[in-house]
Scaffold this motif. Structure first.
Motif, PDB file in Angstrom:
ATOM      1  N   MET A  71       0.846  -1.204   0.000  1.00  0.00           N
ATOM      2  CA  MET A  71       0.000   0.000   0.000  1.00  0.00           C
ATOM      3  C   MET A  71       0.873   1.244   0.000  1.00  0.00           C
ATOM      4  O   MET A  71       1.804   1.368   0.801  1.00  0.00           O
ATOM      5  CB  MET A  71      -0.907   0.011   1.235  1.00  0.00           C
ATOM      6  N   LYS A  72       0.589   2.181  -0.906  1.00  0.00           N
ATOM      7  CA  LYS A  72       1.339   3.417  -0.969  1.00  0.00           C
ATOM      8  C   LYS A  72       0.954   4.335   0.176  1.00  0.00           C
ATOM      9  O   LYS A  72      -0.225   4.490   0.488  1.00  0.00           O
ATOM     10  CB  LYS A  72       1.081   4.132  -2.288  1.00  0.00           C
ATOM     11  N   LYS A  73       1.955   4.931   0.809  1.00  0.00           N
ATOM     12  CA  LYS A  73       1.736   5.884   1.892  1.00  0.00           C
ATOM     13  C   LYS A  73       2.091   7.286   1.399  1.00  0.00           C
ATOM     14  O   LYS A  73       3.023   7.464   0.611  1.00  0.00           O
ATOM     15  CB  LYS A  73       2.614   5.533   3.097  1.00  0.00           C
ATOM     16  N   ILE A  74       1.366   8.275   1.871  1.00  0.00           N
ATOM     17  CA  ILE A  74       1.677   9.654   1.521  1.00  0.00           C
ATOM     18  C   ILE A  74       2.503  10.301   2.628  1.00  0.00           C
ATOM     19  O   ILE A  74       2.592   9.788   3.748  1.00  0.00           O
ATOM     20  CB  ILE A  74       0.398  10.476   1.297  1.00  0.00           C
ATOM     21  N   THR A  75       3.093  11.434   2.304  1.00  0.00           N
ATOM     22  CA  THR A  75       3.654  12.337   3.305  1.00  0.00           C
ATOM     23  C   THR A  75       2.703  13.513   3.404  1.00  0.00           C
ATOM     24  O   THR A  75       2.361  14.122   2.388  1.00  0.00           O
ATOM     25  CB  THR A  75       5.051  12.819   2.899  1.00  0.00           C
ATOM     26  N   LEU A  76       2.250  13.807   4.609  1.00  0.00           N
ATOM     27  CA  LEU A  76       1.267  14.873   4.818  1.00  0.00           C
ATOM     28  C   LEU A  76       1.889  16.006   5.620  1.00  0.00           C
ATOM     29  O   LEU A  76       2.310  15.822   6.759  1.00  0.00           O
ATOM     30  CB  LEU A  76       0.038  14.336   5.554  1.00  0.00           C
ATOM     31  N   GLU A  77       1.929  17.174   4.992  1.00  0.00           N
ATOM     32  CA  GLU A  77       2.426  18.378   5.647  1.00  0.00           C
ATOM     33  C   GLU A  77       1.244  19.271   6.013  1.00  0.00           C
ATOM     34  O   GLU A  77       0.366  19.504   5.189  1.00  0.00           O
ATOM     35  CB  GLU A  77       3.371  19.128   4.711  1.00  0.00           C
ATOM     36  N   ILE A  78       1.262  19.776   7.235  1.00  0.00           N
ATOM     37  CA  ILE A  78       0.223  20.694   7.681  1.00  0.00           C
ATOM     38  C   ILE A  78       0.801  22.100   7.797  1.00  0.00           C
ATOM     39  O   ILE A  78       1.843  22.301   8.426  1.00  0.00           O
ATOM     40  CB  ILE A  78      -0.374  20.256   9.034  1.00  0.00           C
ATOM     41  N   CYS A  79       0.128  23.052   7.162  1.00  0.00           N
ATOM     42  CA  CYS A  79       0.492  24.449   7.274  1.00  0.00           C
ATOM     43  C   CYS A  79      -0.167  25.008   8.529  1.00  0.00           C
ATOM     44  O   CYS A  79      -1.402  25.072   8.610  1.00  0.00           O
ATOM     45  CB  CYS A  79       0.023  25.196   6.033  1.00  0.00           C
ATOM     46  N   ALA A  80       0.635  25.381   9.513  1.00  0.00           N
ATOM     47  CA  ALA A  80       0.122  25.761  10.829  1.00  0.00           C
ATOM     48  C   ALA A  80       0.630  27.133  11.232  1.00  0.00           C
ATOM     49  O   ALA A  80       1.739  27.528  10.873  1.00  0.00           O
ATOM     50  CB  ALA A  80       0.545  24.732  11.872  1.00  0.00           C
ATOM     51  N   THR A  81      -0.200  27.828  12.005  1.00  0.00           N
ATOM     52  CA  THR A  81       0.151  29.182  12.437  1.00  0.00           C
ATOM     53  C   THR A  81       0.189  29.324  13.954  1.00  0.00           C
ATOM     54  O   THR A  81       0.346  30.439  14.451  1.00  0.00           O
ATOM     55  CB  THR A  81      -0.859  30.204  11.879  1.00  0.00           C
ATOM     56  N   SER A  82       0.058  28.228  14.676  1.00  0.00           N
ATOM     57  CA  SER A  82       0.024  28.316  16.138  1.00  0.00           C
ATOM     58  C   SER A  82       0.541  27.028  16.755  1.00  0.00           C
ATOM     59  O   SER A  82       0.594  25.978  16.096  1.00  0.00           O
ATOM     60  CB  SER A  82      -1.405  28.572  16.624  1.00  0.00           C
ATOM     61  N   VAL A  83       0.900  27.124  18.020  1.00  0.00           N
ATOM     62  CA  VAL A  83       1.317  25.927  18.755  1.00  0.00           C
ATOM     63  C   VAL A  83       0.179  24.930  18.802  1.00  0.00           C
ATOM     64  O   VAL A  83       0.377  23.718  18.609  1.00  0.00           O
ATOM     65  CB  VAL A  83       1.772  26.308  20.181  1.00  0.00           C
ATOM     66  N   ALA A  84      -1.051  25.414  19.045  1.00  0.00           N
ATOM     67  CA  ALA A  84      -2.215  24.525  19.123  1.00  0.00           C
ATOM     68  C   ALA A  84      -2.402  23.757  17.819  1.00  0.00           C
ATOM     69  O   ALA A  84      -2.710  22.553  17.830  1.00  0.00           O
ATOM     70  CB  ALA A  84      -3.469  25.333  19.451  1.00  0.00           C
TER      71      ALA A  84
END
Length: 252
Positions: free
Chosen positions: A1-14
């Motif tokens: 099964m192919k796995k992705i790399t997921l990046e989250i664009c975040a602006t806070s510690v929370a």
């Protein structure tokens, strides 16, 4: 099964903590998302590095607007890259163009060298170039490890056909990350159409302010679709849903 790399664009510690809880792989740390993202403060980077175990890539962008920078702005970018290195970041995110819509190869390569051993992502300045295939070769020549792109459209789903071409033409020489408008409801369709190995999203929702008194006569923002007393925060369930959808699309 192919796995992705997921990046989250975040602006806070929370948001960074929620991204980690949701199973993200990496954070693009930003400020001012309504301007497309600018460099977060030293204090923010330090706090996130202390509280979040994910890979942290702050964006190095001294202002909103275009991606044509003067010498004073380049100096700021160099200083911010050194600060990120001192704070133990895993990488940075940059994007520099020339006035005629080309990748600024010389300056970009110099910033990549300055950033080492950190990794470097070339951001959606790529989508403002006049020839995406020449831009692909130029970014590869600078030593960047990935390109974030919407396929030169407003959303990655609209640009999915070009993203697929970029994945094919890159031939493993650089990673192609699809982003812009990625949500849980369209992650499967985007992955199926683009075939990209990496994905980028805010995975956010607005939570209501804890303010009890709300002055009805003053608006501090007034931006359509942005609640006056709402705080934008990444949501762990949305992160999980995006990953599930994208991996279903790649393997479907």
């Amino acid at each position: 099964m192919k796995k992705i790399t997921l990046e989250i664009c975040a602006t806070s510690v929370a948001s960074c903590i929620a991204a980690e809880e949701g199973g993200a792989d990496r954070i693009e740390l930003c400020d001012n998302l309504l301007e497309g993202g600018t460099t977060p403060s030293y204090g923010m980077i330090a706090a996130v590095r202390e509280k979040c175990g994910l890979k942290i890539y702050p964006i190095i962008r001294p202002r909103g607007g275009d991606f044509l920078y003067d010498d004073a702005e380049l100096d700021i970018m160099q200083r911010d890259i050194r600060a990120c290195k001192d704070l133990g970041c895993d990488g940075v995110v940059i994007g520099l163009l020339t006035a005629d819509g080309k990748v600024d190869v010389e300056r970009t390569r110099a910033l990549v060298e300055l950033a080492r051993p950190m990794g470097v992502t070339f951001h959606r300045a790529f989508d403002m170039t006049d020839d995406p295939f020449q831009a692909l070769e130029d970014v590869i020549a600078t030593g960047c490890e990935r390109i974030l792109t919407s396929g030169q459209r407003n959303t990655a789903l609209e640009g999915a056909a070009l993203i697929r071409e970029l994945v094919e033409k890159s031939a493993g020489r650089i990673r192609i990350m699809a982003g812009s408008g990625l949500r849980a409801h369209n992650a499967e369709a985007l992955a199926k159409a683009s075939g990209a190995p990496e994905y980028h999203s805010t995975a956010r929702d607005y939570i209501d302010s804890r303010m009890e008194y709300r002055n009805p006569n003053v608006s501090m923002g007034g931006i359509p679709g942005v609640p006056e007393y709402g705080i934008s925060v990444t949501q762990a369930p949305i992160v999980r849903a995006i990953r599930e959808g994208a991996e279903a699309g790649l393997n479907g």
